[in-house]
Design an enzyme around this catalytic site. Structure first.
Site, PDB file in Angstrom:
ATOM      1  N   CYS A  80      -5.733  30.558 -25.391  1.00  0.00           N
ATOM      2  CA  CYS A  80      -7.155  30.879 -25.273  1.00  0.00           C
ATOM      3  C   CYS A  80      -7.771  31.076 -26.663  1.00  0.00           C
ATOM      4  O   CYS A  80      -7.083  31.372 -27.621  1.00  0.00           O
ATOM      5  CB  CYS A  80      -7.335  32.163 -24.487  1.00  0.00           C
ATOM      6  SG  CYS A  80      -6.493  32.151 -22.904  1.00  0.00           S
TER       7      CYS A  80
ATOM      8  N   ARG B  81      -6.743  23.910 -29.632  1.00  0.00           N
ATOM      9  CA  ARG B  81      -5.676  24.774 -29.128  1.00  0.00           C
ATOM     10  C   ARG B  81      -5.302  24.429 -27.695  1.00  0.00           C
ATOM     11  O   ARG B  81      -4.282  24.892 -27.198  1.00  0.00           O
ATOM     12  CB  ARG B  81      -6.142  26.242 -29.173  1.00  0.00           C
ATOM     13  CG  ARG B  81      -6.443  26.727 -30.573  1.00  0.00           C
ATOM     14  CD  ARG B  81      -7.345  27.940 -30.533  1.00  0.00           C
ATOM     15  NE  ARG B  81      -6.674  29.081 -29.976  1.00  0.00           N
ATOM     16  CZ  ARG B  81      -6.215  30.102 -30.687  1.00  0.00           C
ATOM     17  NH1 ARG B  81      -6.341  30.098 -31.982  1.00  0.00           N
ATOM     18  NH2 ARG B  81      -5.634  31.120 -30.117  1.00  0.00           N
TER      19      ARG B  81
ATOM     20  N   TRP C 206      -6.883  29.064 -21.447  1.00  0.00           N
ATOM     21  CA  TRP C 206      -5.680  28.297 -21.100  1.00  0.00           C
ATOM     22  C   TRP C 206      -5.050  29.094 -19.962  1.00  0.00           C
ATOM     23  O   TRP C 206      -4.535  30.195 -20.165  1.00  0.00           O
ATOM     24  CB  TRP C 206      -4.770  28.231 -22.327  1.00  0.00           C
ATOM     25  CG  TRP C 206      -3.380  27.739 -22.102  1.00  0.00           C
ATOM     26  CD1 TRP C 206      -2.278  28.509 -21.867  1.00  0.00           C
ATOM     27  CD2 TRP C 206      -2.916  26.395 -22.116  1.00  0.00           C
ATOM     28  NE1 TRP C 206      -1.168  27.717 -21.735  1.00  0.00           N
ATOM     29  CE2 TRP C 206      -1.529  26.419 -21.881  1.00  0.00           C
ATOM     30  CE3 TRP C 206      -3.554  25.157 -22.298  1.00  0.00           C
ATOM     31  CZ2 TRP C 206      -0.761  25.258 -21.833  1.00  0.00           C
ATOM     32  CZ3 TRP C 206      -2.780  24.016 -22.245  1.00  0.00           C
ATOM     33  CH2 TRP C 206      -1.403  24.070 -22.019  1.00  0.00           C
TER      34      TRP C 206
ATOM     35  N   ASN D 251      -7.915  37.406 -24.904  1.00  0.00           N
ATOM     36  CA  ASN D 251      -6.717  36.581 -25.132  1.00  0.00           C
ATOM     37  C   ASN D 251      -5.508  37.489 -24.978  1.00  0.00           C
ATOM     38  O   ASN D 251      -5.546  38.626 -25.451  1.00  0.00           O
ATOM     39  CB  ASN D 251      -6.668  36.039 -26.565  1.00  0.00           C
ATOM     40  CG  ASN D 251      -7.637  34.915 -26.787  1.00  0.00           C
ATOM     41  OD1 ASN D 251      -8.352  34.517 -25.884  1.00  0.00           O
ATOM     42  ND2 ASN D 251      -7.673  34.411 -28.009  1.00  0.00           N
ATOM     43  N   GLY D 252      -4.438  36.970 -24.387  1.00  0.00           N
ATOM     44  CA  GLY D 252      -3.221  37.775 -24.257  1.00  0.00           C
ATOM     45  C   GLY D 252      -2.878  37.984 -22.788  1.00  0.00           C
ATOM     46  O   GLY D 252      -3.422  37.302 -21.910  1.00  0.00           O
TER      47      GLY D 252
ATOM     48  N   GLU E 103      19.908  18.902 -29.066  1.00  0.00           N
ATOM     49  CA  GLU E 103      18.477  19.081 -29.312  1.00  0.00           C
ATOM     50  C   GLU E 103      18.166  18.931 -30.813  1.00  0.00           C
ATOM     51  O   GLU E 103      17.149  18.345 -31.181  1.00  0.00           O
ATOM     52  CB  GLU E 103      18.039  20.449 -28.766  1.00  0.00           C
ATOM     53  CG  GLU E 103      16.629  20.894 -29.120  1.00  0.00           C
ATOM     54  CD  GLU E 103      15.506  20.000 -28.612  1.00  0.00           C
ATOM     55  OE1 GLU E 103      15.790  19.014 -27.897  1.00  0.00           O
ATOM     56  OE2 GLU E 103      14.340  20.260 -28.964  1.00  0.00           O
TER      57      GLU E 103
ATOM     58  N   LYS F 264      15.541  16.250 -32.357  1.00  0.00           N
ATOM     59  CA  LYS F 264      14.416  16.620 -33.244  1.00  0.00           C
ATOM     60  C   LYS F 264      14.434  15.742 -34.477  1.00  0.00           C
ATOM     61  O   LYS F 264      13.423  15.223 -34.895  1.00  0.00           O
ATOM     62  CB  LYS F 264      14.510  18.089 -33.689  1.00  0.00           C
ATOM     63  CG  LYS F 264      14.145  19.126 -32.679  1.00  0.00           C
ATOM     64  CD  LYS F 264      12.662  19.303 -32.448  1.00  0.00           C
ATOM     65  CE  LYS F 264      12.134  18.448 -31.353  1.00  0.00           C
ATOM     66  NZ  LYS F 264      12.472  18.644 -29.994  1.00  0.00           N
TER      67      LYS F 264
ATOM     68  N   GLU G  24      13.530  11.938 -33.671  1.00  0.00           N
ATOM     69  CA  GLU G  24      12.193  11.598 -33.193  1.00  0.00           C
ATOM     70  C   GLU G  24      11.112  11.782 -34.253  1.00  0.00           C
ATOM     71  O   GLU G  24      10.132  11.045 -34.236  1.00  0.00           O
ATOM     72  CB  GLU G  24      11.832  12.332 -31.902  1.00  0.00           C
ATOM     73  CG  GLU G  24      11.688  13.817 -32.029  1.00  0.00           C
ATOM     74  CD  GLU G  24      11.396  14.495 -30.706  1.00  0.00           C
ATOM     75  OE1 GLU G  24      10.833  13.864 -29.812  1.00  0.00           O
ATOM     76  OE2 GLU G  24      11.744  15.680 -30.573  1.00  0.00           O
TER      77      GLU G  24
ATOM     78  N   HIS H  89      38.219  11.164 -31.075  1.00  0.00           N
ATOM     79  CA  HIS H  89      38.384  10.151 -30.026  1.00  0.00           C
ATOM     80  C   HIS H  89      37.504   8.937 -30.285  1.00  0.00           C
ATOM     81  O   HIS H  89      37.239   8.171 -29.357  1.00  0.00           O
ATOM     82  CB  HIS H  89      38.096  10.771 -28.658  1.00  0.00           C
ATOM     83  CG  HIS H  89      39.037  11.894 -28.335  1.00  0.00           C
ATOM     84  ND1 HIS H  89      40.363  11.679 -28.046  1.00  0.00           N
ATOM     85  CD2 HIS H  89      38.862  13.234 -28.319  1.00  0.00           C
ATOM     86  CE1 HIS H  89      40.958  12.845 -27.847  1.00  0.00           C
ATOM     87  NE2 HIS H  89      40.072  13.808 -28.006  1.00  0.00           N
TER      88      HIS H  89
ATOM     89  N   LYS I 121       3.062  12.858 -25.850  1.00  0.00           N
ATOM     90  CA  LYS I 121       3.351  14.257 -25.531  1.00  0.00           C
ATOM     91  C   LYS I 121       3.766  14.408 -24.070  1.00  0.00           C
ATOM     92  O   LYS I 121       4.631  15.199 -23.740  1.00  0.00           O
ATOM     93  CB  LYS I 121       2.120  15.112 -25.835  1.00  0.00           C
ATOM     94  CG  LYS I 121       2.334  16.605 -25.628  1.00  0.00           C
ATOM     95  CD  LYS I 121       3.288  17.166 -26.666  1.00  0.00           C
ATOM     96  CE  LYS I 121       3.710  18.591 -26.401  1.00  0.00           C
ATOM     97  NZ  LYS I 121       5.017  18.887 -27.015  1.00  0.00           N
TER      98      LYS I 121
HETATM   99  C1  F6R Z   1      11.176  16.019 -27.490  1.00  0.00           C
HETATM  100  C2  F6R Z   1      10.265  16.133 -26.359  1.00  0.00           C
HETATM  101  C3  F6R Z   1      10.598  15.391 -25.128  1.00  0.00           C
HETATM  102  C4  F6R Z   1      10.228  16.228 -23.899  1.00  0.00           C
HETATM  103  C5  F6R Z   1      10.427  15.387 -22.626  1.00  0.00           C
HETATM  104  C6  F6R Z   1      10.116  16.186 -21.389  1.00  0.00           C
HETATM  105  O1  F6R Z   1      10.743  16.774 -28.578  1.00  0.00           O
HETATM  106  O2  F6R Z   1       9.254  16.797 -26.441  1.00  0.00           O
HETATM  107  O3  F6R Z   1      11.932  15.014 -25.095  1.00  0.00           O
HETATM  108  O4  F6R Z   1      11.041  17.361 -23.879  1.00  0.00           O
HETATM  109  O5  F6R Z   1       9.582  14.270 -22.680  1.00  0.00           O
HETATM  110  O6  F6R Z   1       8.801  16.616 -21.380  1.00  0.00           O
HETATM  111  P1  F6R Z   1       8.325  17.778 -20.434  1.00  0.00           P
HETATM  112  O7  F6R Z   1       9.028  19.030 -20.862  1.00  0.00           O
HETATM  113  O8  F6R Z   1       6.840  17.860 -20.631  1.00  0.00           O
HETATM  114  O9  F6R Z   1       8.708  17.390 -19.037  1.00  0.00           O
END
Ligand code: F6R
Length: 607
Positions: free
Chosen positions: A2, A27, A75, A101-102, A480, A484, A487, A503, A602
């Site tokens: 928010c 935001r 939000w 907010n909060g 993970e 990171k 990507e 192996h 995203k």
């Molecule tokens: C990697 C990333 C993606 C998401 C994946 C699932 O940094 O962001 O691998 O984790 O696309 O997305 P959500 O969590 O929105 O279902």
């Protein structure tokens, strides 16, 4: 997350509030509103969706007279993104309007009390209790009413308040949620983020937790929580407008990495009450849980890796067998799922196509379903029988950071909650609760302990391939960490269970191949140490992630990143942070478009 703005002066307030709200759009939000005071009356305008709708409704603010007001972008957290739930909220007598907010953690009990006292509620929000409390306590003195009100609140809040009996005055309160005052000439402002202020003034006062302010066109007064005046320094904002939109960070990703202590705290702390973990939102009873023979976790990408990391805590603490399946695989695998299965689906966006399909498939087979989701009201949240929201706030960078850590945090909490609900006696219960409560602090330590990461990035940024290794949770975090890295920096990086190296993969290790070794679990440290020695003897350059006083690893690794000591069952939430920073700084060295990596979106709403 928010956003809040407030203005008082001689000009028309509404256009300035709308402009401030536009600056806060980045935001993420789902509804917005303004409240403006004019001749002893407060008028409120709210819309769902974009600020453009609010501009249209108010004719760019020209249809709303008055020179003092407050505005908000919401939000959704408590209650769907509707006009009723949008801020500002009005008191029953119409004399007070607030924006917030909060999260108010004790809003349910306050709501019950206020309803008994005759107040009616127009929204489902936690916020609305605040405005009714202010009405209840106001006896002609706003400062006194605010002190009495905030004494009743538990949680985090930045508040903007106006009162029709105090023309031209704005009140701003801060507790664990940012709020900044803007000092102008014959006009003053407040906002949750300097972005909303920099077009008007660069002179700002940073409120501290527990402080509140009274603003009029020509005065700014700040008080402590007892109402004693506080002398404040006026600071000058030197950032350019665009940088301020990222809160001063160069990229949203870095900002979101740094927000993790707050995001994890917002996710964990409302769910711990009097030393007990509580999930008031879940409809699962002890009987339901005792019928469950296995948990299947399904998700995509990082959300899937969050499931991999939490499997260890879930099995160890709740004694329920756990399978973790990629949603894109599960949906076509004729899965062994029935009405004795609890399907946990994880998604930051709640809109990932494969995840939605896997959830539907599991429901069709009779599974109980529980979703861990960040975006309120998203498709996954609507489809699942039970929803636990992560309170990470909007994630703008494509690569998830705080989305992942809050997901793992929820799963760790669920492990302990499941066990407790099923009547498993565990003497470690108080220790688990303490460890969970400490996680936000541990993340902050992990950030503070790793100031050498930008320099490490300079050393490793032009590697051909990077290998991440670890065992158990360390392995899950490696997955993970490697994602990171690849990507956002476009470097080839792979994660391997450390014991698997010999192996096959060890064939790829040559002089100076970087191996990032995660060693954060004392019980299996010696084993990973042997793997470090194996790769080193083939010329690998080892960058280890471990505890500062872990002499065995410190003496053998070429380079080091650190985390504070955390229970290995929950340590994924902390361990990932240095790896996020490493990926970020490597990508920066390589000149990559960090917030919008090539080929990635995203929210993956297609299969
Ligand atoms: C990697 C990333 C993606 C998401 C994946 C699932 O940094 O962001 O691998 O984790 O696309 O997305 P959500 O969590 O929105 O279902």
């Amino acid at each position: 997350m928010c956003g809040i703005v407030g203005f008082t002066g001689e000009q028309s307030a509404a256009p300035i509030l709308l402009d401030g709200l536009k600056k806060l759009e980045y935001r993420g939000y789902d509804s917005a509103g303004i409240a403006v005071m004019d001749h002893g009356c407060i008028s409120v305008n709210k819309v769902t969706g974009r600020i453009a709708n609010l501009c249209e409704k108010t004719k760019d603010g020209t249809a709303v007279p008055g020179a003092a007001g407050i505005g908000h972008t919401r939000w959704a957290t408590h209650g769907a993104p509707t006009e009723e739930n949008a801020h500002p909220h009005l008191s029953n007598d119409g004399r007070f309007a607030i924006v917030h907010n909060g999260i108010i953690e004790n809003y349910l009990s306050l709501r019950e009390e206020l309803i008994k006292d005759g107040y009616h509620f127009d929204s489902e929000t936690d916020t609305e209790v605040i405005v009714h409390l202010i009405e209840m306590y106001y006896k002609g003195d706003m400062r006194d009413a605010l002190i009495r009100t905030t004494n009743r609140l538990r949680g985090s809040y930045a508040l903007g308040v106006i009162c029709s009996e105090e023309p031209g005055k704005l009140y701003a309160v801060r507790e664990a949620s940012p709020l900044i005052l803007g000092v102008g000439v014959d006009e003053n402002y407040f906002a949750s983020d300097v972005t909303a202020l920099v077009n008007y003034t660069r002179n700002v006062i940073y409120l501290e937790d527990g402080e509140f302010a009274e603003l009029s066109g020509n005065s700014v007064k700040v008080f402590d929580c007892l109402g004693k005046p506080v002398e404040k320094k006026v600071s000058r904002i030197l950032w350019d407008v665009q940088a301020a939109e990222k809160g001063g960070y160069e990229h949203f990703m870095l900002k979101e990495i740094m927000e993790q202590p707050g995001a994890v705290k917002a996710t964990i702390s409302p769910r711990i009450k009097d030393g007990k973990i509580v999930f008031e939102e879940l409809k699962l009873t002890a009987k339901d849980l005792l019928r469950i023979r296995k948990i299947v976790i399904t998700a995509c990408g990082s959300a899937y890796y969050a499931g991999c990391a939490a499997k260890y805590a879930l099995e160890k603490i709740s004694h329920i067998p756990v399978e973790v399946e990629l949603a894109s695989e599960l949906r076509y695998s004729d899965p062994m799922i029935d009405n004795h299965t609890l399907l946990i689906v994880i998604s930051q966006s709640g809109e990932t196509a494969d995840t939605i399909a896997a959830l539907k498939e599991a429901k069709a087979r009779g599974a109980r379903t529980l979703a861990i989701v960040n975006v309120v009201g998203s498709t996954v949240a609507k489809l699942a029988d039970n929803v636990v929201y992560t309170w990470a706030g909007p994630e703008i960078a494509v690569a998830t950071t705080k989305g992942y850590t809050t997901q793992v945090a929820v799963l760790c909490m669920l492990s302990v909650w499941f066990a407790d609900m099923m009547g498993i006696e565990d003497e470690n219960y108080p220790k688990y609760v303490k460890e969970l409560q400490a996680l936000p602090r541990m993340i902050q330590h992990a950030i503070d302990m790793n100031s050498s990461i930008p320099a490490l990035a300079k050393k490793y940024h032009d590697s051909k391939s990077l290998f991440f290794i670890g065992r158990n949770t360390d392995y899950a975090v490696s997955l993970e960490g490697a994602l990171k890295m690849k990507e956002i920096s476009y470097l080839h990086s792979e994660a391997y269970a450390a014991g698997e190296l010999k192996h096959g993969t060890i064939a790829l290790i040559e002089e100076h191949t970087p191996v990032i070794a995660l060693c954060c679990n004392p019980a299996i440290m010696e084993k990973t140490l042997s793997n470090i020695v194996e790769v080193k003897s083939r010329g690998a350059e080892v960058l280890a992630l471990t505890f500062r006083n872990n002499q065995k690893i410190v003496s053998v690794a070429d380079d080091l990143m650190f985390i504070p000591k955390v229970d290995p069952l929950f340590s994924a939430v902390v361990e990932i942070v240095p790896l996020q920073l490493l990926a970020y700084y490597v990508a920066k060295e390589n000149g990559c478009d960090i917030d919008k990596p090539k080929n990635l979106a995203k929210s993956v709403t297609v299969e």
